[in-house]
Design a protein around this motif. Structure first.
Motif, PDB file in Angstrom:
ATOM      1  N   ASN A 129     -36.577  48.334 -18.672  1.00  0.00           N
ATOM      2  CA  ASN A 129     -37.172  47.317 -17.804  1.00  0.00           C
ATOM      3  C   ASN A 129     -37.105  45.923 -18.421  1.00  0.00           C
ATOM      4  OD1 ASN A 129     -37.879  48.911 -15.595  1.00  0.00           O
ATOM      5  ND2 ASN A 129     -39.806  49.558 -16.535  1.00  0.00           N
ATOM      6  N   TYR A 130     -37.369  45.826 -19.718  1.00  0.00           N
ATOM      7  CA  TYR A 130     -37.367  44.532 -20.400  1.00  0.00           C
ATOM      8  C   TYR A 130     -36.008  43.848 -20.278  1.00  0.00           C
ATOM      9  CZ  TYR A 130     -37.918  41.071 -24.132  1.00  0.00           C
ATOM     10  OH  TYR A 130     -37.972  39.895 -24.846  1.00  0.00           O
ATOM     11  N   ARG A 152     -33.730  44.658 -18.075  1.00  0.00           N
ATOM     12  CA  ARG A 152     -33.196  44.855 -16.720  1.00  0.00           C
ATOM     13  C   ARG A 152     -31.846  45.569 -16.801  1.00  0.00           C
ATOM     14  NH1 ARG A 152     -37.695  42.354 -16.506  1.00  0.00           N
ATOM     15  NH2 ARG A 152     -38.353  41.153 -14.668  1.00  0.00           N
ATOM     16  N   PHE A 178     -36.717  45.999 -12.475  1.00  0.00           N
ATOM     17  CA  PHE A 178     -37.874  46.439 -13.260  1.00  0.00           C
ATOM     18  C   PHE A 178     -38.598  47.441 -12.368  1.00  0.00           C
ATOM     19  CE2 PHE A 178     -41.119  44.907 -16.556  1.00  0.00           C
ATOM     20  CZ  PHE A 178     -41.932  46.006 -16.397  1.00  0.00           C
ATOM     21  N   PHE A 188     -44.168  42.238 -22.320  1.00  0.00           N
ATOM     22  CA  PHE A 188     -43.704  41.744 -21.028  1.00  0.00           C
ATOM     23  C   PHE A 188     -44.330  40.400 -20.653  1.00  0.00           C
ATOM     24  CE2 PHE A 188     -43.212  46.421 -20.465  1.00  0.00           C
ATOM     25  CZ  PHE A 188     -41.826  46.429 -20.340  1.00  0.00           C
ATOM     26  N   ASP A 208     -44.785  39.978 -14.905  1.00  0.00           N
ATOM     27  CA  ASP A 208     -44.219  41.327 -14.813  1.00  0.00           C
ATOM     28  C   ASP A 208     -45.295  42.379 -15.057  1.00  0.00           C
ATOM     29  OD1 ASP A 208     -41.642  40.619 -14.180  1.00  0.00           O
ATOM     30  OD2 ASP A 208     -40.914  40.649 -16.243  1.00  0.00           O
TER      31      ASP A 208
END
Length: 317
Positions: free
Chosen positions: A257-258, A260, A265, A290, A294
């Motif tokens: 997620n960080y 992408r 995300f 984050f 986010d």
């Protein structure tokens, strides 16, 4: 070298089904677990040296197999919204959390989401049980839980079920059969089980694959399985309480997620506030990692199943 005598098909046309992997299982024969295809593939994997095999033929065949599983996954997931549920593999069948995970999974399935897990026992089994019962009356879940509670915990002897030379411990096989039997009998009684996706691995072959999953993407290489399972859950992941494996998955998902890695995300739900903020306090590090926007929009720490469900279902990738 065994030559071409393999208990698995290196280039598969699709994913496994429970009936294929568990063919040969006889509820009345305690030793029949050793006759299943799942067990025989695990036995060959151990005999060949597991993931670090020095048998180049076995290594090539395993690689072809795992690649074909990945290709079949892409076909299954095309146009589907997939949510994963992670948690402890040692969670007992009579633990209240087991029932909570089953209820959450059942609710997700009823709204059209495809639920996925690592496909083993504990929280993973609860995930697929809930999904399988999505089309049944609500009373079917308590009845199933009562049946499963007759064998609440995974026998500890299974870890040594197969020796490095391929010899199997019949006492452990019998114990596995006893633990498996109620789940398979429930599975075979369902006329139309709800869909779910299991992504297990023969790296942990001593942990029986859940028979409640309609689609099984079983890998030889655990690293491919771990990263891939997190990657496909584009609708989000619910992390129930767990130990080292679950914590690893949290930060592996956080890394995806960080950066992408897959262009989005996907939401992260940490279920059980006290567990994730005090027992194993991953929350402070996540908050520092984050951006505030986010964290506020895409990470939820909650004790509420309803809140977790709404958070995941409302996400638009």
């Amino acid at each position: 070298m065994r030559g071409f005598q393999l208990p698995y098909q290196p280039m598969r046309p699709g994913l496994y089904t429970p009936d294929e992997l568990l063919s040969g299982f006889d509820p009345l024969d305690p030793e029949s677990f050793a006759e299943t295809r799942d067990f025989q593939i695990f036995q060959s994997f151990v005999t060949d040296g597991r993931a670090a095999t020095e048998n180049f033929f076995a290594g090539m065949m395993q690689s072809l197999h795992d690649n074909s599983i990945t290709q079949a996954l892409r076909v299954l997931l095309a146009g589907r919204r997939c949510v994963a549920i992670m948690g402890a593999h040692q969670l007992h069948r009579d633990d209240p959390l087991y029932e909570q995970i089953a209820v959450l999974s059942r609710d997700f399935t009823r709204t059209g989401l495809l639920v996925a897990s690592g496909g083993g026992p504990g929280a993973m089994e609860a995930t697929h049980l809930g999904a399988a019962l999505a089309g049944e009356p609500d009373a079917a879940l308590p009845a199933a839980l009562a049946r499963l509670a007759e064998h609440p915990s995974l026998p500890g002897s299974l870890k040594d079920m197969i020796a490095d030379d391929g010899a199997c411990d019949l006492a452990a096989v019998t114990a596995a059969h006893g633990w498996y039997r109620p789940a398979i009998e429930i599975w075979r009684s369902l006329a139309k089980p709800g869909e779910s996706l299991a992504v297990p691995t023969w790296h942990y072959g001593h942990e029986p694959t859940s028979p409640f999953a309609t689609h099984i993407a079983k890998y030889f290489q655990n690293s491919i399985r771990e990263d891939g399972l997190l990657a496909i859950a584009t609708q989000g992941i619910v992390f129930a309480p767990g130990k080292a494996g679950t914590i690893q998955e949290i930060f592996q998902d956080a890394t995806q997620n960080y950066y992408r890695t897959f262009k989005i995300f996907s939401p992260m739900v940490l279920l059980d506030k006290h567990f994730w903020t005090a027992t194993h306090p991953v929350e402070p590090l996540m908050r520092s990692l984050f951006a505030p926007e986010d964290f506020a929009k895409l990470i939820l720490i909650t004790d509420s199943l309803d809140e977790a469900r709404r958070f995941i279902e409302s996400f638009e990738p």
